[in-house]
Motif scaffolding. Sequence first.
Motif, mmCIF file in Angstrom:
data_model
loop_
_atom_site.group_PDB
_atom_site.id
_atom_site.type_symbol
_atom_site.label_atom_id
_atom_site.label_comp_id
_atom_site.label_asym_id
_atom_site.label_seq_id
_atom_site.Cartn_x
_atom_site.Cartn_y
_atom_site.Cartn_z
ATOM 1 N N ARG A 255 6.511 1.248 9.843
ATOM 2 C CA ARG A 255 5.498 0.024 9.604
ATOM 3 C C ARG A 255 5.713 -1.428 9.345
ATOM 4 O O ARG A 255 5.056 -2.220 9.948
ATOM 5 C CB ARG A 255 5.055 0.238 8.209
ATOM 6 N N LYS A 256 7.144 -1.789 9.507
ATOM 7 C CA LYS A 256 7.852 -3.088 9.501
ATOM 8 C C LYS A 256 7.936 -3.535 10.731
ATOM 9 O O LYS A 256 7.680 -4.703 10.954
ATOM 10 C CB LYS A 256 8.905 -3.144 8.443
ATOM 11 N N PRO B 237 0.849 -1.398 -0.060
ATOM 12 C CA PRO B 237 -0.019 0.097 -0.154
ATOM 13 C C PRO B 237 0.769 1.335 -0.011
ATOM 14 O O PRO B 237 0.497 2.083 -0.535
ATOM 15 C CB PRO B 237 -0.749 -0.166 1.276
ATOM 16 N N TYR B 238 1.975 1.261 0.496
ATOM 17 C CA TYR B 238 2.845 2.565 0.626
ATOM 18 C C TYR B 238 3.946 2.551 -0.120
ATOM 19 O O TYR B 238 4.633 3.352 -0.790
ATOM 20 C CB TYR B 238 3.080 2.932 2.099
ATOM 21 N N GLY C 88 16.998 -0.764 2.535
ATOM 22 C CA GLY C 88 15.904 -0.330 3.671
ATOM 23 C C GLY C 88 15.652 -0.808 4.926
ATOM 24 O O GLY C 88 15.110 -0.257 5.870
ATOM 25 N N GLU D 196 0.100 14.046 0.882
ATOM 26 C CA GLU D 196 0.130 12.743 0.228
ATOM 27 C C GLU D 196 1.088 11.882 0.787
ATOM 28 O O GLU D 196 0.835 10.773 0.865
ATOM 29 C CB GLU D 196 0.905 13.087 -1.234
ATOM 30 N N TRP E 56 3.299 3.075 -4.795
ATOM 31 C CA TRP E 56 2.160 4.304 -4.446
ATOM 32 C C TRP E 56 1.815 4.774 -5.885
ATOM 33 O O TRP E 56 2.691 5.103 -6.509
ATOM 34 C CB TRP E 56 2.746 5.201 -3.627
ATOM 35 N N PHE F 223 13.274 11.315 0.923
ATOM 36 C CA PHE F 223 14.060 10.388 1.075
ATOM 37 C C PHE F 223 14.211 9.546 2.333
ATOM 38 O O PHE F 223 13.792 8.316 2.587
ATOM 39 C CB PHE F 223 15.275 10.495 0.477
ATOM 40 N N TRP G 153 14.278 3.041 -3.846
ATOM 41 C CA TRP G 153 15.566 4.229 -3.464
ATOM 42 C C TRP G 153 16.319 4.820 -4.414
ATOM 43 O O TRP G 153 16.244 4.315 -5.718
ATOM 44 C CB TRP G 153 16.290 3.441 -2.325
ATOM 45 N N ASN H 261 8.824 3.556 6.502
ATOM 46 C CA ASN H 261 8.745 2.050 6.031
ATOM 47 C C ASN H 261 9.236 1.320 7.314
ATOM 48 O O ASN H 261 8.730 0.120 7.602
ATOM 49 C CB ASN H 261 9.859 1.881 4.760
ATOM 50 N N ILE I 194 20.079 -1.179 -2.571
ATOM 51 C CA ILE I 194 19.478 -2.351 -2.903
ATOM 52 C C ILE I 194 18.392 -2.842 -2.208
ATOM 53 O O ILE I 194 18.011 -2.406 -1.307
ATOM 54 C CB ILE I 194 20.665 -3.666 -3.045
ATOM 55 N N ARG J 276 -1.037 10.154 3.568
ATOM 56 C CA ARG J 276 -2.130 9.250 2.917
ATOM 57 C C ARG J 276 -1.247 7.986 2.603
ATOM 58 O O ARG J 276 -1.544 6.758 2.820
ATOM 59 C CB ARG J 276 -2.555 9.837 1.890
ATOM 60 N N ARG J 277 0.009 8.197 2.029
ATOM 61 C CA ARG J 277 0.907 6.924 1.591
ATOM 62 C C ARG J 277 1.147 5.964 2.778
ATOM 63 O O ARG J 277 1.111 4.791 2.546
ATOM 64 C CB ARG J 277 1.916 7.500 0.603
ATOM 65 N N TYR J 278 1.913 6.699 3.708
ATOM 66 C CA TYR J 278 2.579 6.040 4.680
ATOM 67 C C TYR J 278 1.576 5.785 5.883
ATOM 68 O O TYR J 278 1.898 5.049 6.894
ATOM 69 C CB TYR J 278 3.860 6.835 5.003
ATOM 70 N N LYS K 73 10.669 8.292 3.783
ATOM 71 C CA LYS K 73 10.216 7.140 3.410
ATOM 72 C C LYS K 73 10.861 5.942 4.053
ATOM 73 O O LYS K 73 10.070 4.915 4.193
ATOM 74 C CB LYS K 73 10.506 7.222 1.630
ATOM 75 N N ALA K 74 12.032 6.175 4.066
ATOM 76 C CA ALA K 74 13.014 5.113 4.814
ATOM 77 C C ALA K 74 12.511 4.857 6.062
ATOM 78 O O ALA K 74 12.293 3.694 6.735
ATOM 79 C CB ALA K 74 14.313 5.339 4.570
#
Lengths: 367, 367, 367, 367
Positions: free
Chosen positions: C23-24, B26-27, C311, C51, B30, C13, B302, C20, B307, C54-56, C16-17
């Motif tokens: 969320r994990k 979901p994220y 990531g 945005e 996107w 950048f 990224w 993520n 990687i 919403r995305r994350y 997002k990292a």
Amino acid sequence: MAQIGVGMLGYAFMGKAHSNAFRKIPYITWPPPLEPLLVGIAGRNEEAVAEAARRYGWDYATTDWRDLVADERIGLFDNGGPNSLHAEPTIAAAQAGKHVVCEKPLGRSADESYEIWKAVDATGVKHLCAFNYRFVPAVRLARELIEAAELGEIRHFRGRYLQDWGDDPSLDTWRFDPAAAGSGALGDLMAHVVDLARFLNGEPTAVHGFTHTFLEGRQVDDAVEAAVQFENGSVGTLEATRFAHGRRNAFQWEINGTRGSLAFDMERLNELQVFRADGDRARGFKTVLVSEADHPFWEFWWPPGHIVGWGDTFVHELHHFLAAIADDGPVAPYGATFEDGYRAAEICDAIVRSGRSGGREEIRYRS
Amino acid sequence: MAQIGVGMLGYAFMGKAHSNAFRKIPYITWPPPLEPLLVGIAGRNEEAVAEAARRYGWDYATTDWRDLVADERIGLFDNGGPNSLHAEPTIAAAQAGKHVVCEKPLGRSADESYEIWKAVDATGVKHLCAFNYRFVPAVRLARELIEAAELGEIRHFRGRYLQDWGDDPSLDTWRFDPAAAGSGALGDLMAHVVDLARFLNGEPTAVHGFTHTFLEGRQVDDAVEAAVQFENGSVGTLEATRFAHGRRNAFQWEINGTRGSLAFDMERLNELQVFRADGDRARGFKTVLVSEADHPFWEFWWPPGHIVGWGDTFVHELHHFLAAIADDGPVAPYGATFEDGYRAAEICDAIVRSGRSGGREEIRYRS
Amino acid sequence: MAQIGVGMLGYAFMGKAHSNAFRKIPYITWPPPLEPLLVGIAGRNEEAVAEAARRYGWDYATTDWRDLVADERIGLFDNGGPNSLHAEPTIAAAQAGKHVVCEKPLGRSADESYEIWKAVDATGVKHLCAFNYRFVPAVRLARELIEAAELGEIRHFRGRYLQDWGDDPSLDTWRFDPAAAGSGALGDLMAHVVDLARFLNGEPTAVHGFTHTFLEGRQVDDAVEAAVQFENGSVGTLEATRFAHGRRNAFQWEINGTRGSLAFDMERLNELQVFRADGDRARGFKTVLVSEADHPFWEFWWPPGHIVGWGDTFVHELHHFLAAIADDGPVAPYGATFEDGYRAAEICDAIVRSGRSGGREEIRYRS
Amino acid sequence: MAQIGVGMLGYAFMGKAHSNAFRKIPYITWPPPLEPLLVGIAGRNEEAVAEAARRYGWDYATTDWRDLVADERIGLFDNGGPNSLHAEPTIAAAQAGKHVVCEKPLGRSADESYEIWKAVDATGVKHLCAFNYRFVPAVRLARELIEAAELGEIRHFRGRYLQDWGDDPSLDTWRFDPAAAGSGALGDLMAHVVDLARFLNGEPTAVHGFTHTFLEGRQVDDAVEAAVQFENGSVGTLEATRFAHGRRNAFQWEINGTRGSLAFDMERLNELQVFRADGDRARGFKTVLVSEADHPFWEFWWPPGHIVGWGDTFVHELHHFLAAIADDGPVAPYGATFEDGYRAAEICDAIVRSGRSGGREEIRYRS
């Protein structure tokens, strides 16, 4: 220092490689077991063989190999000619009492190879089939590690010899002439694969595979593919091709055992990949630069890390043969005898038969 | 955003991998084509499946997969259970109108795989056989380069999947139980090899080889070895083993064409080796770190050089399937359908037959 | 499960990292030490930050980071904004009683970094400077091997961080704006090099070197070069550049000791090269695929050989910080504190001074 | 064929390497520019030098190098003795009208090197400082690519020469005797680094660094570390050490330009890593096996992929010198003259001064 006169048939690729080895042995392997004297060299092209004699320092050149056989100064006959010229001159030289080296493949078929082996062996001279890759330091180190049971029981051998010069219909060489060469990638490359398979892993018992020709009009095989089973219970694959773009001389093999694994690529012939299942938390393949004082053949060379070249494998090989002559010692198991040359041919022939019949072919050797 | 309810069978290795993917899609992708809702998860061990539901955020856990099939909120059924639980639940879910994902191997044999494919396909739902390695960026890039004819005519495909966890008689897992798994290295590893062989090189026409079991008492195969021929005229070898010490997840393949070559190793899954026969004096394989803005799947990730991991291949795969559902588009050719799952099983079965008969087996697909 | 509300500054950048990772963590690191709730995210571009929310999955977006500081639901403030926005928001959040994470470099200079550290430390909250490369499994394994004295006495550390995106005069990013970034390759890349130098090898005592700008008109440094001495008697080199064509994210380091050596390249972040001077005849560096059950962070992941991505280092890092909060445990020594952030800045500043003065600069830390 | 008599001082490591080269040149580089006759060899140990003469085929052995200088048959004097024996015999030989080869480092300091250069150059003979690594095929190919502007404008040169035999207090060799050697890793290894830096990247303008000795009681440096600036605007690092465990002969360098990059490691001396910024979607470093028909020195050798060894670099080097003599052509720029030997010493001395003063040292050459 004791000496031995050498006569050579062939002045091209293998002629250069063997001449170089005979010239380096006297000072690189010091003291050499025997000093080779470069007596005579034979070849069909009069001008070319004369130039080769001048270049490499052979006393004389001839277009008739029988001159070498008849020359009493010659005690070692080294046959680096095309495959079709392996049988007759080699047998004649042996029957004249000369020790003989013959390039691989020994003959163009198992039958011809068998004939050469038996005829030569009956004379009592020493014989070496020039599977020079047994004399790569990393390959010998692999053999020593396996002999010392450092891999445990062997599970797999996979070998492939990949080159890429064959995919050109305009090429014209004796290597594409079935009469001269006998076969294509099979005798040229697969013979090496099966020899190292036997050297490192023992006898195969069956092959399932085929030879293949890609180009219309080509008279010999371009590639060979096979699955294989070995006497020791291990299994694997064998491959040889002249059609693997980007692989110049990639003779790659890997062997897996219950206690470790080894892997190798001839394009990095000074390196051996070594895995030990020793419980070390840092688990992985080592890249071993085979150049330590206690590594095979390294008493001849340089300090660690100063690598040798492909041409030097012939120095090791012919040194080994000269030592066997000097000491009246065995060529086997580190050198390949003509029996080894014959056995490689049996396996190659079995792959051809498998391809024709579509069936598994068992390996059976004549004695 | 449009949503789809997901039900999953299996909570262990694949359950974790797929749950992670559904949560990341979901994220990371996107906007996602569909937002997956984690509705229900099924498994035999009540406590374990309940914990998996809490861990991964599934609304409920059940020990009866039929609960998922009956759940109207579920539009996508994802089967990551043991191979013996692939057929019945997957078919039932499809017949209940749910799109289905099934882990590989699709069935325990070609027959069972065929049955699953035909039964599911008849329902009209979308189906994906989870050959996730098609969704490694380097593998997709390879496919794109081949599709763009950058390799020219293909000469060789060689693939081998080497792992090393199997050489232990004390291991006990459903993967060694023929009833649960159907086979050993064959369905587990060789299925991946033949799927990528087909994905990259098209259909094989014949195999020559065998399966092999090293350990006494082991009920499934430990290794598979074969030579192979393809419809496009190329030839090669196929291998799979759980007995290659030092190789943890070494799914390695190489493809050689008239204009170039590609090589890959899953242990370095972010890299593709690329050789171009372009006449550049600097001739050799490039190590391409597949992470550029114009590389497959990289719009999700990224900056170059940063990687992705093995787990991310499932993000790509399930994103692809969700997009196919959302757009009513095809799963093939980039995703593997159940027909692909069936075809892989046909090839695997042919190797088994070849080993039994000792003969070459031609590949024939049912339609 | 205990929870903690998170507020984040920055959505690009690093946004997002870190999103993520948050969320994990709840399902990959099971059971998580604390469940992070994604409460609010701040950024200057209203549309973009909305945005990102919403995305994350952030509850709300704001263009004013003060909203996050004022939000009582937020217990952890994570600052991934441009360097010029590190000091004020981070200090304000800490003074509001929130634990704080700040991206590296901590400040734009040693002075600013010192100010941030001291102000935040005085509040008693936990602080982490996000040197995520400490949380690469191979880097942590290296640290553990060094701590266990497996390398013996250290002789050398050489580190270089090579990227290649900077050699383009048309590029326009805050990273080239001295007011926003403070420096170029120095704070962006060299800060990582000196942090891992300290993490693996302890404190440097002196640097000799300089920063360099290649492009006319560029306002920040493009490259940094230095020789270095360490407290433990070892010596080496440090380098960082955005001008090394072909190197995308090549943070490479090597450390040599009396009993062994380690080497690493971030482009192959799952691998550690390990040399042991143990007298094994098979002598060489091992390529260790850091993915074994007993390897760092591997309890979270997959079977051996199934690698993680770049990531995922943030998953490890933020998990560590959440655990420190949950247990009221220390962030150091495995995580970098703001003191570590400050110290990295002191070393970077010393290289700048060395370049200006032309002289060796000793490293002196304020306490 | 025209001939030249050779006299050699030194029979150990370099004596063997040069003797081997003189013996191979006549047939490997066919036709050779001049046929070298191995006339006389000198060394201090009477027995050892006599054996070397027998081994390598020198007409006579002597313990007095003056015998070689006085021998009218000798036209080329090759000095492979300890560094302290470079100046006097080399100058004497040149003043006797003999062309001279001298091993590196030319002298034990810039002053001594300058003296040798000027004295020898004044005689009008040809002179070669034996920086043999210029004659590695991959290094020459690198030079040719750079000359052809294939890298564009150069941004970075980083070079390091890592060995690992020095970390043993019990070692006793002239290489640790300051009177005999002049320095440790500096003259032995760093001299090679700065020579290739100059060969590939032009003149350095300043160094910032130091030499370092790890072991108590050791009289020479064990390691050298420096940052460096070049006339062409590029910057980088230079390192040399005998204390890098696991690195046997790892002379590694990398050069980055606006259009591409090259990288090299002497432990894989047949390979050059080549990156081209050419917009190819398949972006990465190529591993070039430098062995093609159109690659440097390859007209002497084997088919592609059949690699050469470290010892063969001397064949190329001395062939180049013999050709310069035969044609009365220049030794520079592909061979290193004594001026190059002197310049390397100036740079090495500058690093020593930098370490002592703690300041940047500019490179200034005497003319």
